[in-house]
Design a protein around this motif. Structure first.
Motif, mmCIF file in Angstrom:
data_model
loop_
_atom_site.group_PDB
_atom_site.id
_atom_site.type_symbol
_atom_site.label_atom_id
_atom_site.label_comp_id
_atom_site.label_asym_id
_atom_site.label_seq_id
_atom_site.Cartn_x
_atom_site.Cartn_y
_atom_site.Cartn_z
ATOM 1 N N MET A 1 -44.375 -50.325 31.491
ATOM 2 C CA MET A 1 -43.399 -50.423 30.456
ATOM 3 C C MET A 1 -43.542 -49.310 29.409
ATOM 4 N N PRO A 2 -44.015 -48.165 29.800
ATOM 5 C CA PRO A 2 -44.163 -47.086 28.817
ATOM 6 C C PRO A 2 -42.826 -46.585 28.273
ATOM 7 N N ASP A 3 -41.722 -46.735 29.028
ATOM 8 C CA ASP A 3 -40.422 -46.245 28.561
ATOM 9 C C ASP A 3 -39.900 -47.041 27.374
ATOM 10 N N LEU A 4 -40.332 -48.282 27.230
ATOM 11 C CA LEU A 4 -39.878 -49.088 26.106
ATOM 12 C C LEU A 4 -40.380 -48.553 24.769
ATOM 13 N N ASP A 5 -41.409 -47.749 24.798
ATOM 14 C CA ASP A 5 -41.914 -47.163 23.560
ATOM 15 C C ASP A 5 -40.896 -46.212 22.928
ATOM 16 N N HIS A 6 -39.997 -45.698 23.733
ATOM 17 C CA HIS A 6 -39.010 -44.733 23.241
ATOM 18 C C HIS A 6 -37.703 -45.403 22.799
ATOM 19 N N MET A 7 -37.546 -46.695 23.016
ATOM 20 C CA MET A 7 -36.300 -47.371 22.693
ATOM 21 C C MET A 7 -35.977 -47.305 21.202
ATOM 22 N N ASP A 8 -36.976 -47.374 20.354
ATOM 23 C CA ASP A 8 -36.702 -47.334 18.921
ATOM 24 C C ASP A 8 -36.093 -45.997 18.501
ATOM 25 N N ALA A 9 -36.353 -44.946 19.238
ATOM 26 C CA ALA A 9 -35.763 -43.637 18.942
ATOM 27 C C ALA A 9 -34.414 -43.466 19.641
ATOM 28 N N LEU A 10 -34.254 -44.068 20.809
ATOM 29 C CA LEU A 10 -33.034 -43.892 21.584
ATOM 30 C C LEU A 10 -31.871 -44.750 21.079
ATOM 31 N N MET A 11 -32.123 -45.951 20.615
ATOM 32 C CA MET A 11 -31.046 -46.850 20.230
ATOM 33 C C MET A 11 -30.205 -46.318 19.064
ATOM 34 N N PRO A 12 -30.785 -45.782 18.013
ATOM 35 C CA PRO A 12 -29.932 -45.218 16.947
ATOM 36 C C PRO A 12 -29.066 -44.064 17.445
ATOM 37 N N ALA A 13 -29.603 -43.259 18.338
ATOM 38 C CA ALA A 13 -28.808 -42.150 18.883
ATOM 39 C C ALA A 13 -27.663 -42.681 19.741
ATOM 40 N N ALA A 14 -27.915 -43.707 20.519
ATOM 41 C CA ALA A 14 -26.863 -44.300 21.354
ATOM 42 C C ALA A 14 -25.808 -44.963 20.485
ATOM 43 N N ASP A 15 -26.236 -45.612 19.416
ATOM 44 C CA ASP A 15 -25.302 -46.260 18.504
ATOM 45 C C ASP A 15 -24.411 -45.232 17.809
ATOM 46 N N ALA A 16 -24.974 -44.100 17.434
ATOM 47 C CA ALA A 16 -24.195 -43.048 16.781
ATOM 48 C C ALA A 16 -23.222 -42.389 17.746
ATOM 49 N N ALA A 18 -21.617 -43.844 20.228
ATOM 50 C CA ALA A 18 -20.507 -44.743 20.542
ATOM 51 C C ALA A 18 -20.362 -45.765 19.420
ATOM 52 N N PRO A 19 -19.800 -45.379 18.282
ATOM 53 C CA PRO A 19 -19.738 -46.282 17.134
ATOM 54 C C PRO A 19 -18.864 -47.512 17.373
ATOM 55 N N ASP A 20 -17.866 -47.423 18.249
ATOM 56 C CA ASP A 20 -16.982 -48.561 18.504
ATOM 57 C C ASP A 20 -17.537 -49.522 19.547
ATOM 58 N N ALA A 21 -18.677 -49.214 20.120
ATOM 59 C CA ALA A 21 -19.206 -50.043 21.206
ATOM 60 C C ALA A 21 -19.502 -51.462 20.758
ATOM 61 N N ARG A 22 -19.848 -51.646 19.486
ATOM 62 C CA ARG A 22 -20.157 -52.983 19.004
ATOM 63 C C ARG A 22 -19.014 -53.576 18.193
ATOM 64 N N ASP A 23 -17.897 -52.905 18.129
ATOM 65 C CA ASP A 23 -16.743 -53.403 17.385
ATOM 66 C C ASP A 23 -15.966 -54.365 18.281
ATOM 67 N N HIS A 24 -16.154 -55.644 18.056
ATOM 68 C CA HIS A 24 -15.558 -56.653 18.937
ATOM 69 C C HIS A 24 -14.035 -56.693 18.828
ATOM 70 N N GLU A 25 -13.494 -56.304 17.679
ATOM 71 C CA GLU A 25 -12.039 -56.286 17.536
ATOM 72 C C GLU A 25 -11.412 -55.239 18.449
#
Length: 83
Positions: A1-16, A18-25
């Motif tokens: 599970m060494p790749d999970l160590d990088h998730m904290d850095a990858l998630m903000p970049a992924a969120d930026a 695709a900003p509408d990805a979490r917009d349920h409307e």
């Protein structure tokens, strides 16, 4: 599970990215648009299939291999002649 160590850095970049990805409307509007479009198409396809099936049954019932088709309603439906 060494790749999970990088998730904290990858998630903000992924969120930026695709900003509408979490917009349920946005998702709801898209799904409602797709549903209304497809519902109309499915109704049209069902009506077309119904007529094609009825025509096929009429051809089969006539026991005639000619390529001319005159629906049974033609003998009972009044017609108008345009001069």
């Amino acid at each position: 599970m060494p790749d999970l160590d990088h998730m904290d850095a990858l998630m903000p970049a992924a969120d930026a990215a695709a900003p509408d990805a979490r917009d349920h409307e946005v998702h709801e509007d898209t799904m409602l648009t797709m549903h209304s479009t497809m519902a109309g198409l499915q109704d049209q396809m069902a009506a077309t299939q119904k007529n094609a099936t009825a025509m096929g049954h009429a051809f089969d019932a006539s026991k005639n291999d000619d390529s001319f088709y005159l629906p049974p309603e033609s003998s009972t439906t009044p017609t108008s002649i345009v001069a």
